[in-house]
Design an enzyme around this catalytic site. Sequence first.
Site, PDB file in Angstrom:
ATOM      1  N   GLU A  54      12.996  80.001  25.819  1.00 21.44           N
ATOM      2  CA  GLU A  54      12.876  79.481  27.196  1.00 21.44           C
ATOM      3  C   GLU A  54      11.930  80.352  28.025  1.00 21.44           C
ATOM      4  O   GLU A  54      12.178  80.631  29.200  1.00 21.44           O
ATOM      5  CB  GLU A  54      14.239  79.396  27.893  1.00 21.44           C
ATOM      6  N   GLY A 111       4.190  77.352  21.039  1.00 25.43           N
ATOM      7  CA  GLY A 111       5.437  77.801  21.649  1.00 25.43           C
ATOM      8  C   GLY A 111       5.231  78.001  23.131  1.00 25.43           C
ATOM      9  O   GLY A 111       5.484  77.116  23.942  1.00 25.43           O
TER      10      GLY A 111
END
Length: 397
Positions: free
Chosen positions: A376, A150
């Site tokens: 994000e 991630g």
Amino acid sequence: MSQITAQRLAQIPSATDLYNIDHLLSDEERMVRDTVRKFVRERVLPIIDQHFEAGTFPRELIPEIAELGLLGMHLDGYGCAGLSAVCYGLACQELEAGDSGLRSFVSVQGSLAMYPIYAFGSEEQKEHWLPRMARGEVIGCFGLTEPDFGSEAAGMRTSARRDGDEYILNGTKMWITNGGVADLAVVWARAEDGIRGFLVERGTPGFTTSDIHHKLSLRASVTSELHFEECRVPASNMLPNVKGMRGPLSCLNEARFGISWGVTGAARACFETALEYAKTRVQFKRPIASFQLVQRKLALMATELVKAQLLTLQLGRLKDEELLHPVQISLAKRNNCREALETAREARSILGANGITLEYPISRHMNNLESVFTYEGTDDIHTLIIGQALTGINAFE
């Protein structure tokens, strides 16, 4: 002091615009904001609770969103509106005042799917895809995050092996907004010459998607896994003008910019709800807004909302003047997501038990913001980006 000035000073500022930020906007910027706000009020708010509860995305709104020119609105040409960064930010703010899932859809389409084609694609790719994406005829998604990678996106395992005039993709992408409804995926994979972006169409053999269910956040949004098993795509589907992590990271900066604005809309919606509730909810024979502790909560929320709005406005001005640095985006994303989440929690406390129902938008926003706080770039990652800018020392490794 003139009489007009005195009259203006005597007026109490708007509760949601204590610093008269509206005065800093141009006529065009106000028009964009008000147009999107009207759309959200009339078309989104009446249905979003049902979609959130059902765990469905309001796909019926896509043609209207496209008609408003919101898809790729900050890109020039190819059927895109070519509006300023501030206009794009204000649109994100109003969309997220409706729901984070709606703003996420627009952000992914414009900043994560259309932008890489616009910035790194061939002229043929731009002409083929961007006008249709701007019209909402083709929905895009962005495949970067993987089950095991991630924050450490550069460690991705998805591979792209050259075989004549084709590339063969193998791997899995996870937590992909729009994945299950996308007609086109912008997929980042490890090729022999580095990280490369590929355009993969729905229906390509070896490319499948599976939606992620049982979510307690972003329920009015499609979140999926992308699976690639010996998936062959033409070499012409590779984005030719970028190599390495600069490609996906620049796309993330575009999305983070919109997020920084968007969460101020969610925070404003929570604050407005709490303020109105406090003025009408009577306890001990008077409105709870008359109590010092409630006024303190409202004052803190209003202050953080003003600060977040000023941060994003300056961020947008810098972007429009081509002076924006990624660390400035990280600062705004980190601060605004953190304070929006805290605002939602404080607002919920003012509503008491009523705050956990879908009769009010607060818990819906609060649950959504838990995801926005993470995606994000997590709060921790943006903290380290700022720390590296301040010290010159990389703390990631």
